[in-house]
Design an enzyme around this catalytic site. Structure first.
Site, PDB file in Angstrom:
ATOM      1  CD  GLU A 162     -13.816  -3.106 -14.212  1.00 13.14           C
ATOM      2  OE1 GLU A 162     -12.945  -2.228 -14.375  1.00 13.14           O
ATOM      3  OE2 GLU A 162     -13.589  -4.320 -14.364  1.00 13.14           O
ATOM      4  CD  GLU A 185      -1.665  -2.384   1.706  1.00 11.21           C
ATOM      5  OE1 GLU A 185      -2.534  -3.258   1.812  1.00 11.21           O
ATOM      6  OE2 GLU A 185      -0.466  -2.568   2.021  1.00 11.21           O
TER       7      GLU A 185
END
Length: 559
Positions: A312, A194
């Site tokens: 999406e 991350e």
């Protein structure tokens, strides 16, 4: 009057149900979805097919988008991205929009070696009154000289194409949580984490802002400039959105919407079926709820985190599966998925599609694999838009009153029924009742060869019963409201053609996607009405019942 229902046993259904009682509130606190709730995500490499270009715009796509805009008051927002945005490199001398090479070992559905030329950006001129989200390449842009140069070259082109109110937001990178594990080929080492993602994100987005200030200063201003992010593939991958947020993903306060992606399962995942996977409310609920858990973790880190969207999504990843993702059952799944998402706090949903994709709402051009045409999922999109759109009693579209609040109406007795209520200005305006019990009318349920009449069984149905106050069924002045039922129908849940919404077809073959009323579809017979006033009880309550056949949905509107 009551309709007598036949009984039929389903191996996947624990008990036969012929009626359910649902509880409906007549008012609800206002928590509306955003405009353009029914929106789309178009695969980057397919965008020229869907939109066309300045000299040959794709009018079929434009008509289908216009249909939705006329229902809701706002055309769908279009996100241009997906896996292929992170393969696209710029070639200034390319004489056409996109040159893509498919490597079947990586994907047989889309190119994984892509060059785009200046004319790629002409596609943004094809759709009128439409706002876009353009995706820049982080996959290659964050670790390759050619990728970084592509960013430097295309930001000026993209921003000039998206001026004049066309831009909604940018994305930088698609599903970076899969960059080190992608089945199409990793673009980061196993140590990818991350902190590294956030470092590359900040480096790239700051460069984008610098280029906008130089080339399109109006798009660099607060209120216009911003992103949807982090666009992770899901909640169970190596990178975690809450940790990325904690590492400073929104340090520059430029993320407009918290975007996540979702697929219920995979096209080749073991055990995937139409009834058990898609036409299954419990599966849909569990999949969506996992994102709410994650979003709440982000909100715990940052109470001011931006609103939640699906940037999406669709039925089955890897572009869907024939016989499942392209069927009427998938359209019903889409209604259930979109409305459950709205009921738990998602503000907009971008349904993903690409050329030749099995789960696409429409095929924009004819290819050697697929004919041009409107596909089953589009009819689900129309039903959702019709449920959310301004009621007929609203004289004109207003952003403050025309957006719907959606409430889920739980049915605990079975995972194969679902129901939702829509509220405008906090007042109940519509219900939608979905019967997800499968009913097949083709050989092997593949939607191709019809079963012989002797093999067909009677289509079962369920009555959805509910009560409302008699006052709610009266207009000002004491005139009774009309209770209108509109149905999403096909011959069976396995059908891939012959689908209608309220008797309308949107097929390419009839009028290039414009709505055409079919004379052979009954709309207002006795069996197509809600029955008002049955079982009126003390306290001024009116009972209503709506029969919904297996593998269909009914919208109930109070007008």
């Amino acid at each position: 009057m009551k309709r007598i229902l036949g009984l039929i046993a389903y191996a996947s259904i624990p008990t036969v149900i012929n009626a359910v009682q649902i509880s409906v509130d007549e008012t609800a606190p206002s928590n509306p979805v955003f405009d353009g709730y029914v929106s789309y995500s178009i695969e980057f490499s397919s965008f020229p097919d869907y939109a066309g270009n300045r000299s040959r715009p794709n009018t079929f796509s434009e008509i289908l988008l216009d249909n939705l805009g006329k229902i809701t008051g706002t055309k769908p927002y279009i996100r241009v991205g997906g896996n292929t945005q992170d393969y696209a490199l710029y070639n200034a001398s390319l004489p056409y929009g996109l040159n893509g090479t498919i490597d079947p070992k990586r994907s047989s559905d889309y190119p994984t070696t892509i060059f785009i030329g200046p004319s790629f950006f002409e596609s943004y001129s094809s759709f009128k009154n439409t706002r876009f989200v353009h995706g820049f390449n982080l996959g290659l842009g964050g670790n390759r000289t050619s990728g970084w140069q592509t960013l430097l070259d295309t930001v000026p082109l993209a921003c000039k194409a998206l001026g004049g109110g066309k831009l909604f937001a940018w994305t930088y990178g698609n599903e970076p949580d899969l960059f080190s594990t992608s089945a199409q080929g990793p673009v980061r080492p196993p140590s990818w984490n991350e902190a590294e993602y956030v470092d590359q994100w900040l480096n790239g987005t700051r460069k984008i802002h610098e280029l906008l200030e130089k080339n399109c200063p109006d798009l660099a201003k607060n209120g216009t400039y911003g992103y949807i992010a982090p666009s992770f593939a899901g909640v169970g991958n190596k990178l975690k959105a809450p940790k990325a947020w904690g590492e400073g993903l929104n340090e520059d306060d430029n993320i407009k919407l918290f975007a996540t992606h979702n697929y219920i399962s995979g096209a080749t995942s073991p055990g995937v079926t139409l009834q058990g996977t898609l036409m299954n409310h419990s599966m849909t609920k569990a999949s969506v709820d996992a994102h709410i858990v994650e979003y709440n973790q982000v909100k715990a880190i940052d109470p001011a985190a931006p609103p939640l969207i699906f940037g999406e999504t669709n039925s089955l990843y890897n572009q869907g599966r024939p016989g499942l993702s392209n069927t009427f059952g998938a359209a019903l799944w889409g209604v259930d998925f979109n409305l459950y998402s709205a009921s738990v706090g998602f503000k907009r949903v971008h349904m993903h599609m690409g050329t030749d994709y099995r789960y696409a709402s429409w095929q924009p051009i004819a290819t050697t694999k697929v004919t041009i045409g409107t596909k089953a999922p589009y009819y689900g999109n129309i039903a959702v838009a019709s449920f959310l759109g301004p009621p007929p009693s609203f004289p004109s579209y207003s952003p403050t009153t025309s957006l719907a609040t959606v409430k889920h109406l739980p049915i605990s007795s079975t995972p194969f029924l679902s129901a939702y209520a829509a509220y405008h200005s906090s007042t109940l305006t519509r219900l939608i009742l979905i019967n997800l019990q499968s009913y097949n009318t083709t050989a092997s349920g593949e939607g191709l060869a019809p079963l012989p009449p002797s093999a067909l069984t009677p289509r079962p149905s369920v009555t959805f019963n509910f009560t409302l106050s008699a006052a709610h069924l009266l207009k000002d002045g004491g005139v009774k409201k009309q209770v209108v039922v509109k149905r999403l129908m096909a011959n069976g849940s396995d059908a891939i053609t012959g689908i209608t919404w309220d008797g309308w077809s949107y097929n390419w073959e009839l009028d290039e996607g414009r709505p055409v009323r079919l004379a052979n579809v009954t709309r207002t017979s006795e069996s197509e009405r809600a029955w008002v006033g049955e079982g009126t009880s003390d306290g001024g309550k009116a009972g209503l019942g709506v029969v919904v056949e297996a593998g269909s949905a009914a919208l109930v509107e109070f007008v």
